[in-house]
Design an enzyme around this catalytic site. Structure first.
Site, PDB file in Angstrom:
ATOM      1  N   ARG A  92      32.978  70.600  75.092  1.00 31.60           N
ATOM      2  CA  ARG A  92      33.693  69.325  74.998  1.00 31.60           C
ATOM      3  C   ARG A  92      34.020  68.941  73.568  1.00 31.60           C
ATOM      4  NH1 ARG A  92      29.434  65.556  77.228  1.00 31.60           N
ATOM      5  NH2 ARG A  92      28.206  67.043  76.041  1.00 31.60           N
ATOM      6  N   GLU A 144      24.790  62.293  64.573  1.00 31.98           N
ATOM      7  CA  GLU A 144      24.462  60.980  64.032  1.00 31.98           C
ATOM      8  C   GLU A 144      24.760  61.044  62.542  1.00 31.98           C
ATOM      9  OE1 GLU A 144      20.936  58.407  65.494  1.00 31.98           O
ATOM     10  OE2 GLU A 144      20.219  59.562  63.768  1.00 31.98           O
ATOM     11  N   ASP A 158      31.727  49.681  53.772  1.00 34.17           N
ATOM     12  CA  ASP A 158      32.310  50.985  54.074  1.00 34.17           C
ATOM     13  C   ASP A 158      33.727  51.022  53.521  1.00 34.17           C
ATOM     14  OD1 ASP A 158      30.045  51.675  55.506  1.00 34.17           O
ATOM     15  OD2 ASP A 158      30.987  51.513  57.469  1.00 34.17           O
ATOM     16  N   ASN A 159      34.113  52.192  52.975  1.00 43.33           N
ATOM     17  CA  ASN A 159      35.456  52.391  52.439  1.00 43.33           C
ATOM     18  C   ASN A 159      36.022  53.692  52.978  1.00 43.33           C
ATOM     19  OD1 ASN A 159      35.219  50.096  50.716  1.00 43.33           O
ATOM     20  ND2 ASN A 159      34.096  51.328  49.263  1.00 43.33           N
ATOM     21  N   ARG A 163      40.750  61.717  42.524  1.00 47.15           N
ATOM     22  CA  ARG A 163      40.334  60.314  42.399  1.00 47.15           C
ATOM     23  C   ARG A 163      39.035  60.292  41.607  1.00 47.15           C
ATOM     24  NH1 ARG A 163      43.070  56.776  45.999  1.00 47.15           N
ATOM     25  NH2 ARG A 163      44.245  57.872  47.599  1.00 47.15           N
ATOM     26  N   HIS A 195      34.712  57.388  38.852  1.00 47.04           N
ATOM     27  CA  HIS A 195      34.514  55.948  38.935  1.00 47.04           C
ATOM     28  C   HIS A 195      33.051  55.576  39.134  1.00 47.04           C
ATOM     29  CE1 HIS A 195      38.702  56.239  40.926  1.00 47.04           C
ATOM     30  NE2 HIS A 195      38.854  56.052  39.629  1.00 47.04           N
ATOM     31  N   LYS A 239      26.367  55.543  46.813  1.00 42.11           N
ATOM     32  CA  LYS A 239      27.349  55.861  47.849  1.00 42.11           C
ATOM     33  C   LYS A 239      26.848  57.006  48.713  1.00 42.11           C
ATOM     34  CE  LYS A 239      31.154  54.682  44.737  1.00 42.11           C
ATOM     35  NZ  LYS A 239      32.257  55.218  43.939  1.00 42.11           N
ATOM     36  N   TYR A 277      33.169  56.525  52.831  1.00 43.40           N
ATOM     37  CA  TYR A 277      31.883  56.349  52.162  1.00 43.40           C
ATOM     38  C   TYR A 277      31.304  54.958  52.362  1.00 43.40           C
ATOM     39  CZ  TYR A 277      34.769  54.574  48.227  1.00 43.40           C
ATOM     40  OH  TYR A 277      35.671  53.902  47.449  1.00 43.40           O
ATOM     41  N   GLU A 299      34.048  47.498  37.097  1.00 43.30           N
ATOM     42  CA  GLU A 299      34.564  48.873  37.168  1.00 43.30           C
ATOM     43  C   GLU A 299      34.354  49.597  35.847  1.00 43.30           C
ATOM     44  OE1 GLU A 299      38.749  48.634  37.955  1.00 43.30           O
ATOM     45  OE2 GLU A 299      38.460  48.644  40.112  1.00 43.30           O
ATOM     46  N   ASP A 336      43.741  56.011  36.459  1.00 42.57           N
ATOM     47  CA  ASP A 336      42.745  57.036  36.145  1.00 42.57           C
ATOM     48  C   ASP A 336      43.140  57.879  34.929  1.00 42.57           C
ATOM     49  OD1 ASP A 336      41.194  56.135  38.202  1.00 42.57           O
ATOM     50  OD2 ASP A 336      41.476  57.877  39.494  1.00 42.57           O
TER      51      ASP A 336
END
Length: 180
Positions: free
Chosen positions: A23, A28, A48-49, A59, A62, A72, A132, A143, A170
């Site tokens: 299937r 988890e 959550d992002n 990216r 950071h 994270k 994440y 930042e 960036d």
């Protein structure tokens, strides 16, 4: 859940137990009790992002500073990325060291990136959906970042320079040696 050490203190790879049959599969992706028992780390995530990117996107790198620092727990929902974590904790025995790990929808691996680390990723597949959890809320004023191609860090993003897609924001980040 299996925990794999990375060589950077508190930065670990998490391999969930995946149940597959005709299937499809089930696993988890996070359980606070299991996570804390297996890692000895806090699993108090509050945000959550998710991002979607195309091949060649880089990216990072950071982080959030001070009281807004974030740990994270990162994973890929679709595609494949090269995920990078850099220890930027002053006084850490692995300060300035980094690890890279391929995360994909197929391998289901996750990376726990502790507070005080810089984080980034490059997209190795045609597209990627990246997800994440953060243990602290985002705060724009906190930042900080380091340019992805910092000579001292010498990170191999596995993307040819002419194919790299990096945001204007960036591209103007400082070097690692300029972090205070």
């Amino acid at each position: 859940m299996e925990i794999q050490e990375t060589g950077l203190k508190d930065c670990v790879i998490i391999k969930p137990r995946v149940f597959e049959d005709t299937r499809g599969y089930f696993f988890e992706s996070f359980n606070k009790n299991t996570f804390e028992a297996k890692t000895g780390l806090s699993g108090n995530f509050v945000q959550d992002n998710e991002s979607f990117s195309s091949y060649g996107v880089i990216r990072g790198l950071h982080a959030q500073s001070g009281e807004h620092a974030q740990a994270k727990l990162v994973r890929v929902l679709k595609g494949e990325v090269l995920d990078v974590a850099v220890d930027a904790r002053p006084g850490s025995p692995t300060y300035g060291k980094h690890i890279s790990v391929k995360l994909s929808a197929e391998n289901h691996l996750q990376l726990y990136v502790p507070r005080g680390f810089l984080h980034g990723f490059s997209v190795l597949s045609e597209t990627a959906e990246f997800f994440y959890k953060c243990d602290n809320f985002y705060n724009k004023a906190s930042e900080l970042g380091v340019i992805y191609n910092d000579a001292d860090l010498a990170i191999d993003w596995m993307i040819p320079e002419d194919k790299a897609a990096v945001s204007e924001k960036d591209l103007i980040l400082n070097t690692f040696s300029s972090l205070k």
